[in-house]
Design a protein around this motif. Structure first.
Motif, PDB file in Angstrom:
ATOM      1  N   VAL A 663       0.783  -1.286   0.034  1.00  0.00           N
ATOM      2  CA  VAL A 663      -0.187   0.169  -0.070  1.00  0.00           C
ATOM      3  C   VAL A 663       0.941   1.328   0.110  1.00  0.00           C
ATOM      4  O   VAL A 663       0.419   2.342  -0.648  1.00  0.00           O
ATOM      5  CB  VAL A 663      -0.989  -0.025   1.373  1.00  0.00           C
ATOM      6  CG1 VAL A 663      -1.845   1.312   1.272  1.00  0.00           C
ATOM      7  CG2 VAL A 663      -1.808  -1.300   1.432  1.00  0.00           C
ATOM      8  N   GLN A 664       1.798   1.311   0.917  1.00  0.00           N
ATOM      9  CA  GLN A 664       2.652   2.458   1.129  1.00  0.00           C
ATOM     10  C   GLN A 664       3.429   3.027  -0.258  1.00  0.00           C
ATOM     11  O   GLN A 664       3.512   3.973  -0.492  1.00  0.00           O
ATOM     12  CB  GLN A 664       4.040   2.255   1.986  1.00  0.00           C
ATOM     13  CG  GLN A 664       3.390   2.097   3.243  1.00  0.00           C
ATOM     14  CD  GLN A 664       3.938   1.778   4.577  1.00  0.00           C
ATOM     15  OE1 GLN A 664       5.212   0.995   4.199  1.00  0.00           O
ATOM     16  NE2 GLN A 664       3.764   1.633   5.811  1.00  0.00           N
ATOM     17  N   LEU A 665       4.025   1.973  -1.268  1.00  0.00           N
ATOM     18  CA  LEU A 665       4.367   2.177  -2.276  1.00  0.00           C
ATOM     19  C   LEU A 665       3.593   2.223  -3.565  1.00  0.00           C
ATOM     20  O   LEU A 665       4.123   2.232  -4.702  1.00  0.00           O
ATOM     21  CB  LEU A 665       5.549   1.064  -2.586  1.00  0.00           C
ATOM     22  CG  LEU A 665       6.803   0.781  -1.610  1.00  0.00           C
ATOM     23  CD1 LEU A 665       7.782  -0.312  -1.850  1.00  0.00           C
ATOM     24  CD2 LEU A 665       7.490   2.135  -1.658  1.00  0.00           C
ATOM     25  N   GLN A 666       2.140   1.929  -3.318  1.00  0.00           N
ATOM     26  CA  GLN A 666       1.268   2.279  -4.316  1.00  0.00           C
ATOM     27  C   GLN A 666       1.508   1.068  -5.435  1.00  0.00           C
ATOM     28  O   GLN A 666       1.437   1.552  -6.581  1.00  0.00           O
ATOM     29  CB  GLN A 666       0.782   3.647  -4.688  1.00  0.00           C
ATOM     30  CG  GLN A 666       0.622   4.333  -3.577  1.00  0.00           C
ATOM     31  CD  GLN A 666       0.574   5.749  -4.343  1.00  0.00           C
ATOM     32  OE1 GLN A 666       0.654   6.075  -5.369  1.00  0.00           O
ATOM     33  NE2 GLN A 666      -0.097   6.761  -3.382  1.00  0.00           N
ATOM     34  N   LEU A 667       1.595  -0.010  -5.110  1.00  0.00           N
ATOM     35  CA  LEU A 667       2.025  -1.319  -6.070  1.00  0.00           C
ATOM     36  C   LEU A 667       0.699  -1.679  -6.818  1.00  0.00           C
ATOM     37  O   LEU A 667       1.002  -2.272  -8.011  1.00  0.00           O
ATOM     38  CB  LEU A 667       2.618  -2.323  -5.380  1.00  0.00           C
ATOM     39  CG  LEU A 667       4.136  -1.896  -4.911  1.00  0.00           C
ATOM     40  CD1 LEU A 667       4.524  -3.412  -4.178  1.00  0.00           C
ATOM     41  CD2 LEU A 667       4.739  -1.382  -5.626  1.00  0.00           C
TER      42      LEU A 667
END
Length: 784
Positions: A663-667
């Protein structure tokens, strides 16, 4: 038997007759009618053929078929089926094969099924040809060899033999032994018949463009791993292995808590429903109607009464099989009698229930008067008390006057033979103190005389007027004129009675076998009622609610869903709701700390969705666990992006993960298809409180330190782990703990001092160079 003076003798028992079985011929196929319109399409369809190979063993089917329209082999992994082979019939109805290939060595169920199939001249579009191959063509090892050595156009020539085996193993379930044997037999048949290449050179093989898994359209496809992970079934070692053939018993599983069936056939059907879940809404609602009826408080007494009756429904097919072979036991007649009378009780009870419910109507109508006829015949003919006493089939009085007369004469023999023995004694030598007249089946009447001390040699046994027969237990046995007269007058009464009663038993068996269809139907409907009563009982005790199915709703909505196993084990259980349908939230990514309930949430959702919709459901729990973090995260993102690329046709996906970087890296692409959920928690000082409640959002941290503390790890270890995690996250170097390092140095110093103190300098064998190199220097490196 009667005696005079001496000890009495007992009459030995005889043996019963046997029987044989029969088979049927395999007729040629009869072509069905064709339509005249759309000639081109019809011609193409006529060229398309399906050839099916099937094996049946120990309640399981192995099925494979070849479709000439796409030159593909389809297979169904080993699937359980009823003895009536209903699943096989559904397969035949769906694919309509031109030929059915099977082993020449088959049991009675498959033989009967194929005979009925071969006689269906009205079958559309045409009756299949039944082809028997030698059983050796279906051997497991030779079938594997055929599969692995086949020439398949979809396998590149550049593949090595090992790569080819690995590739085929990823497609074909080699652990499904019946399916592998069916595939091997199918390949043998295709090669022998040369399907589609009849006019080609012999070196041209039948084209096989692929292997595809085949499932019936009305069934939900669930693999064995899913059954294991969701604990649908769970086998455990039985504590009394010597009492159980398999040595296994059902552990804590969904099947285990729902199995309250009273008869074995009900339990078997319940397992079949679990292994072959349907998404036929009509069938599902039909089952739920019965369960809902018995959940009403006013119907509890009726449910308990029906459950008691079902306890007397026994293994009717086994009894019918024994009847055909004339191997019927006394206990079989008792069991059949109780089963039939219990079935009549079920019929009478169901006639008083609402006929709007299909199952009640079927039982009321199909439990015909043939059952009453069978019960009446058995009750009027079989002498259960006498049969148990003599351990053979006996009939009641007033059934056959001839048998009654012979039994009367046999009962009067003791007094009559006593009188005959008295007269025989009068004509014997005065040295003989006593004698008796006995009756032995198959031998007849004999005069028994005690052996005198003077009777040493065989010549001493001769007595005028008597024919010596044999010596047994110091008794000499003779035929006299009177015993010969008794043989002619009375005959072999015992055997004659047995023969006549056996004939009556055969006639009674014929009457029962003529009505075998109703008995089979009784078992089917009774086992269905048994399963639904068991499910109603579990639903009442555990507070389950009826689901509502709608063909218009594409998805699932669960309100306050509960995990049926976890709520039995946990002191407190928090229910959760979920909604999945339409074009929104088809991929749900669930984050949260370990032990917060992510996996339990997935499992309770899976149990509902797998039985509520025909759409695919994918559960991903701890994806990438045990591999490199970056690799695991990359694989997870790639898999989810692959499914998301399908758009509205994306399957329903539930992902539980600790990869917060997903989620944090918006994969994952942003859009309505993806929904982020988390398990609600709250930090109370240094403690983390789990609410076990799913909500919208993303977890901010994994809270691994809190989970470790709850698991009982030492406080200093948890604190150090949290410190290292913070250093890694901030990109700072990790340095050893000074206090811990100092403590280790002191321990190493003390160890080195102890070695010096134990050193004996006066020892002539002491080598100080070796001591310094092997003991001191290695220890010094740990200190400095």
């Amino acid at each position: 038997m009667a005696s005079l003076g001496a000890n009495p003798r007992r009459t030995p028992q005889g043996l019963g007759p046997g029987a044989a079985s029969s088979g049927f011929p395999s007729p040629a196929p009869v072509p069905g009618p064709r339509e005249a319109e759309e000639e081109e399409v019809e011609e193409e369809e006529e060229l398309a053929e399906i050839h099916l190979c099937v094996l049946w063993n120990s309640g399981y089917l192995g099925i494979a078929y070849y479709d000439t329209s796409d030159s593909t082999i389809h297979f169904m992994p080993d699937a359980p089926d009823h003895e009536s082979l209903k699943l096989l019939q559904r397969v035949l109805d769906e694919i309509n094969p031109q030929s059915v290939v099977t082993s020449a060595k088959q049991d009675e169920n498959m033989t009967r099924f194929l005979g009925k199939l071969a006689s269906q001249e009205h079958r559309e579009p045409k009756r299949p040809e039944i082809i028997f191959l030698p059983s050796v063509d279906f051997g497991l090892e030779i079938s594997k060899q055929r599969l692995l050595s086949g020439n398949y156009s979809f396998i590149p020539d550049s593949m090595t033999a090992t790569e080819k085996i690995l590739f085929l193993s990823s497609i074909i379930p080699f652990d499904c032994l019946l399916t592998v044997r069916a595939l091997g037999g199918l390949l043998k048949f295709l090669g022998r018949r040369r399907i589609g290449v009849e006019l080609e050179d012999y070196n041209v093989s039948v084209p096989i463009l692929g292997f595809k898994k085949f499932m019936l359209t009305h069934l939900v496809n669930i693999d064995q791993d899913t059954y294991s992970v969701l604990q649908i079934f769970k086998s455990e070692s039985h504590p009394s292995v010597y009492k159980v053939a398999s040595g296994l018993k059902e552990g804590l599983s969904l099947f285990g808590i729902l199995n309250r069936c009273r008869c074995k056939w009900g339990e078997k059907l319940l397992r079949l429903w679990f292994t072959r879940p349907t998404h036929d809404l009509g069938e599902l609602n039909s089952r739920l109607d019965v369960i809902q009826f018995f959940l009403l408080p006013q119907n509890l007494d009726m449910a308990q009464m029906l459950h008691r009756l079902l306890g007397h429904i026994k293994n009717v097919p086994l009894i019918l099989k024994r009847m055909k072979l004339s191997h019927t036991k006394v206990s079989d007649w008792q069991v059949l009698y109780k089963t039939v009378y219990s079935a009549l009780g079920l019929r009478d009870a169901c006639r008083s229930l609402p006929q709007s419910i299909q199952l009640f109507r079927d039982i009321a109508q199909e439990f015909s008067d043939d059952l009453h006829h069978i019960a009446s015949l058995i009750g009027k003919v079989v002498d259960f008390e006498g049969s148990l006493a003599e351990n053979r089939f006996t009939v009641l009085p007033n059934i056959d006057p001839e048998i009654d007369e012979k039994k009367r004469r046999l009962m009067g023999l003791p007094n009559f033979l006593t009188e005959v023995a008295r007269k025989e004694l009068e004509n014997l030598d005065s040295r003989i103190p006593s004698c008796s007249v006995i009756y032995i089946p198959l031998i007849g009447f004999l005069l028994s005389i005690p052996r005198l001390p003077s009777m040493v040699e065989a010549s001493d046994f001769e007595i005028n007027g008597l024919d010596f027969m044999f010596l047994s237990e110091e008794k000499l046995h003779y035929r006299s004129a009177r015993t010969k007269e008794l043989d002619a007058l009375l005959g072999d009464l015992h055997c004659e009675i047995r023969d006549q009663e056996t004939l009556l038993m055969y006639q009674l068996q014929c009457q029962v076998l003529a009505r075998a269809a109703v008995l089979t139907r009784v078992l089917d409907l009774a086992s269905r009622l048994d399963v639904l009563l068991a499910l109603a009982s579990a639903a009442r005790d555990y507070g389950y609610s009826r689901p509502r199915y709608s063909p218009r709703v594409l998805g699932v909505r669960i309100q306050n869903g509960r995990h049926p196993l976890m709520e039995l084990c946990a002191r407190t259980f928090v229910p959760n709701s979920t909604e999945c349908g339409g074009d929104k939230g088809r991929v749900k990514v669930i984050t949260g700390p370990n032990s917060s309930g992510k996996s339990i949430y997935l499992k309770q959702v899976a149990k509902a969705v797998n039985n509520a919709t025909a759409q695919s459901l994918v559960l991903i729990d701890e994806f990438g666990k045990g591999t490199n973090t970056v690799d695991g995260l990359a694989l997870l993102a790639a898999v989810l992006r692959y499914w998301l690329a399908r758009g509205p046709t994306c399957p329903h996906i539930f992902v539980a993960t600790n990869f917060l970087s997903l989620v944090q890296l918006q994969l994952l692409p942003q859009g309505p298809l993806v929904q982020y959920l988390t398990m609600e928690t709250c930090e109370d000082g240094n403690d983390l409180v789990f609410f076990y409640q799913v909500c919208e959002g993303v977890a901010k941290a994994s809270h691994a330190s809190h989970t470790a503390a709850q698991a009982g790890l030492p406080d200093e270890l948890v604190a150090r782990g949290k410190e290292v995690s913070d250093l890694i996250r901030s990109g700072k170097p990790i340095k050893p703990v000074k206090d811990l390092l100092k403590k280790n140095q002191m321990e190493n110093c003390q160890t080195l001092v102890d070695k010096f103190m134990k050193l004996d300098l006066e020892d002539p064998n002491l080598d100080l160079n070796v001591f310094m190199s092997q003991e001191v220097l290695p220890a010094a490196t740990n200190i400095l």
